[in-house]
Scaffold this motif. Structure first.
Motif, mmCIF file in Angstrom:
data_model
loop_
_atom_site.group_PDB
_atom_site.id
_atom_site.type_symbol
_atom_site.label_atom_id
_atom_site.label_comp_id
_atom_site.label_asym_id
_atom_site.label_seq_id
_atom_site.Cartn_x
_atom_site.Cartn_y
_atom_site.Cartn_z
ATOM 1 N N PHE A 1 0.828 -1.203 0.000
ATOM 2 C CA PHE A 1 0.000 0.000 0.000
ATOM 3 C C PHE A 1 0.865 1.258 0.000
ATOM 4 C CE2 PHE A 1 -2.417 -3.306 2.384
ATOM 5 C CZ PHE A 1 -3.347 -3.567 1.376
ATOM 6 N N ALA A 2 0.485 2.223 -0.848
ATOM 7 C CA ALA A 2 1.301 3.418 -1.076
ATOM 8 C C ALA A 2 1.566 4.193 0.205
ATOM 9 C CB ALA A 2 0.612 4.313 -2.108
ATOM 10 N N GLN A 3 0.552 4.297 1.087
ATOM 11 C CA GLN A 3 0.716 5.112 2.291
ATOM 12 C C GLN A 3 1.722 4.499 3.266
ATOM 13 O OE1 GLN A 3 -2.031 3.572 1.343
ATOM 14 N NE2 GLN A 3 -3.139 2.606 3.040
ATOM 15 N N ALA A 4 2.051 3.223 3.082
ATOM 16 C CA ALA A 4 3.005 2.556 3.974
ATOM 17 C C ALA A 4 4.436 2.622 3.448
ATOM 18 C CB ALA A 4 2.591 1.098 4.179
ATOM 19 N N ARG A 5 4.624 3.206 2.261
ATOM 20 C CA ARG A 5 5.962 3.250 1.656
ATOM 21 C C ARG A 5 6.762 4.443 2.200
ATOM 22 N NH1 ARG A 5 2.948 2.151 -3.951
ATOM 23 N NH2 ARG A 5 2.654 -0.104 -3.685
ATOM 24 N N ARG A 6 7.109 4.332 3.466
ATOM 25 C CA ARG A 6 7.858 5.388 4.147
ATOM 26 C C ARG A 6 8.604 4.777 5.326
ATOM 27 N NH1 ARG A 6 5.296 6.322 8.821
ATOM 28 N NH2 ARG A 6 3.098 5.718 9.010
ATOM 29 N N ASP A 7 9.622 5.470 5.786
ATOM 30 C CA ASP A 7 10.335 5.054 6.986
ATOM 31 C C ASP A 7 9.535 5.457 8.218
ATOM 32 O OD1 ASP A 7 13.153 4.198 5.943
ATOM 33 O OD2 ASP A 7 12.741 6.083 4.930
ATOM 34 N N GLY A 8 9.695 4.683 9.309
ATOM 35 C CA GLY A 8 9.059 5.089 10.554
ATOM 36 C C GLY A 8 8.393 3.951 11.288
ATOM 37 N N ILE A 9 7.619 4.327 12.296
ATOM 38 C CA ILE A 9 6.963 3.360 13.177
ATOM 39 C C ILE A 9 5.586 3.003 12.616
ATOM 40 C CG2 ILE A 9 6.056 2.998 15.505
ATOM 41 C CD1 ILE A 9 8.206 4.955 16.503
ATOM 42 N N ALA A 10 5.240 1.728 12.694
ATOM 43 C CA ALA A 10 3.934 1.262 12.224
ATOM 44 C C ALA A 10 3.449 0.140 13.134
ATOM 45 C CB ALA A 10 4.014 0.777 10.782
ATOM 46 N N GLN A 11 2.148 -0.074 13.126
ATOM 47 C CA GLN A 11 1.575 -1.192 13.874
ATOM 48 C C GLN A 11 1.484 -2.449 13.014
ATOM 49 O OE1 GLN A 11 -2.190 0.187 15.442
ATOM 50 N NE2 GLN A 11 -1.197 1.155 17.207
ATOM 51 N N ARG A 12 1.502 -2.228 11.706
ATOM 52 C CA ARG A 12 1.336 -3.356 10.777
ATOM 53 C C ARG A 12 2.043 -3.000 9.466
ATOM 54 N NH1 ARG A 12 -3.059 -7.259 9.570
ATOM 55 N NH2 ARG A 12 -3.105 -7.615 7.315
ATOM 56 N N LEU A 13 2.540 -4.013 8.793
ATOM 57 C CA LEU A 13 3.152 -3.819 7.482
ATOM 58 C C LEU A 13 2.732 -4.949 6.565
ATOM 59 C CD1 LEU A 13 5.124 -2.281 5.616
ATOM 60 C CD2 LEU A 13 6.929 -3.800 6.460
ATOM 61 N N ASP A 14 2.241 -4.585 5.373
ATOM 62 C CA ASP A 14 1.806 -5.571 4.386
ATOM 63 C C ASP A 14 2.740 -5.538 3.184
ATOM 64 O OD1 ASP A 14 -0.925 -6.617 5.412
ATOM 65 O OD2 ASP A 14 -1.074 -4.442 5.631
ATOM 66 N N LEU A 15 3.253 -6.709 2.829
ATOM 67 C CA LEU A 15 4.137 -6.843 1.676
ATOM 68 C C LEU A 15 3.527 -7.810 0.676
ATOM 69 C CD1 LEU A 15 7.610 -7.411 3.457
ATOM 70 C CD2 LEU A 15 6.504 -5.234 2.923
#
Length: 251
Positions: free
Chosen positions: A78-92
Motif C-alpha cells: 500500500f502506497a501510504q506505507a511506503r515510508r520510513d518510521g513506526i507502524a503497527q502493521r506492514l503488508d508486503l
C-alpha cells in the motif's frame, strides 16, 4: 505628394500585424495544450496501468515493536506505507520463488495477467498476539477441532476438515509432519472457495523479537511447502533485525 489615407480610415498594415500576432499566439497556445494533453495522457495511462504498484526500489525501514523491517518500496503493498518510521502493521507482496517486488518484468505476475496468478505471496507483520504460532497451536488447539482421519494431499500433506461447530466454515487444515519439529500447519479455503481466491492458504510464524508474520499463498504451492517455508525463513533473516533504530531518511 499627398497621402491618400484620411484620418478616419484604419491603417490596415497595423491591423494585419496585430492579427498575425494574435493568430500566432493562439497557435502557440494550442500547440502547448496539445503537448500537455499528450504528456498528461501518457502519465495517466501509466498510473492506471500501475494500479497502485510501484517500481521504486528505495529502501524503507519500518519499525514494529523492537523490530526493524528493511524492504524496498516495490515490495510494500500500500502506497501510504511506503515510508520510513513506526507502524503497527506492514503488508508486503513478493513474487515466488524470486522473492522480489513489483517491476515491469514481473508486472504480469502482480497483475495476475496471462494466467500468472499462482506466484504471489501476501505477507503481513504485526506484534505477536498469541504465545504460539500456527505450528505450535496444532497440538493444544487445532488437533481438538478437526475431524479424523484426514485426506492425503501433496508432498506429505494431510487435509483435515474442521468440526461443524468450530466456526471455521468452508476451511480445512493442511498438516505435514516434520521429524524433530512441530508440524507444518496452514489453513486453506475449501476447494470451491479456493478457486476464486488468489491466495486461499494462510500460515503464521513467529519471527524477530515478538513479531508475528502471517503469509497467504496459492493452493498450488502446498506441494512445494518445504521450499516455500525455507524461502520465507531465509527472507525473514535477511530483512528483519531486532533491537535497532531506523535510519534517518536522507534529505
Amino acid at each position: 505628394m499627398y497621402d491618400t489615407q484620411t484620418a478616419s480610415e484604419p491603417d490596415f498594415r497595423v491591423v494585419d500585424s496585430r492579427l498575425m500576432v494574435k493568430v500566432f499566439i493562439c497557435f502557440a497556445v494550442l500547440a502547448l495544450l496539445s503537448v500537455a494533453i499528450a504528456l498528461g495522457g501518457k502519465w495517466v495511462g501509466h498510473r492506471v496501468a500501475m494500479a497502485g504498484n510501484t517500481t521504486d526500489t528505495t529502501q524503507r525501514e519500518i519499525v514494529i515493536g523492537n523490530n526493524v523491517i528493511a524492504v524496498p518500496s516495490n515490495t510494500i503493498r500500500f502506497a501510504q506505507a511506503r515510508r520510513d518510521g513506526i507502524a503497527q502493521r506492514l503488508d508486503l507482496y513478493l513474487r515466488y520463488p524470486q522473492m522480489d517486488g513489483y517491476s515491469e518484468i514481473a508486472s504480469d505476475a502482480f497483475n495476475h495477467a496471462n494466467g500468472a496468478r499462482k506466484t504471489i505471496l501476501f505477507l503481513s507483520f504485526a506484534e505477536q498476539a498469541m504465545s504460539h504460532d500456527m505450528s505450535g497451536r496444532f497440538a493444544p488447539i487445532y488437533s481438538k477441532l478437526i475431524e479424523k482421519p484426514g485426506t492425503p494431499g501433496p508432498a506429505g500433506i494431510t487435509f483435515y476438515d474442521f468440526a461443524e461447530k468450530t466456526g471455521y466454515l468452508n476451511e480445512r487444515l493442511a498438516v505435514a509432519e516434520r521429524p524433530g519439529e512441530e508440524p507444518f500447519v496452514a489453513r486453506c479455503l475449501a476447494e470451491l472457495e479456493a478457486e476464486d481466491s488468489l491466495a486461499p492458504c494462510e500460515r503464521d510464524v513467529l519471527v524477530g523479537d515478538g513479531l508475528s508474520l502471517t503469509y497467504r499463498f496459492p493452493l498450488e504451492l502446498l506441494g512445494d511447502w518445504k521450499a516455500l517455508d525455507a524461502a520465507l525463513a531465509a527472507e525473514m533473516r535477511r530483512i528483519v533485525r531486532t533491537g535497532a533504530e531506523p535510519r534517518t531518511p536522507a534529505g
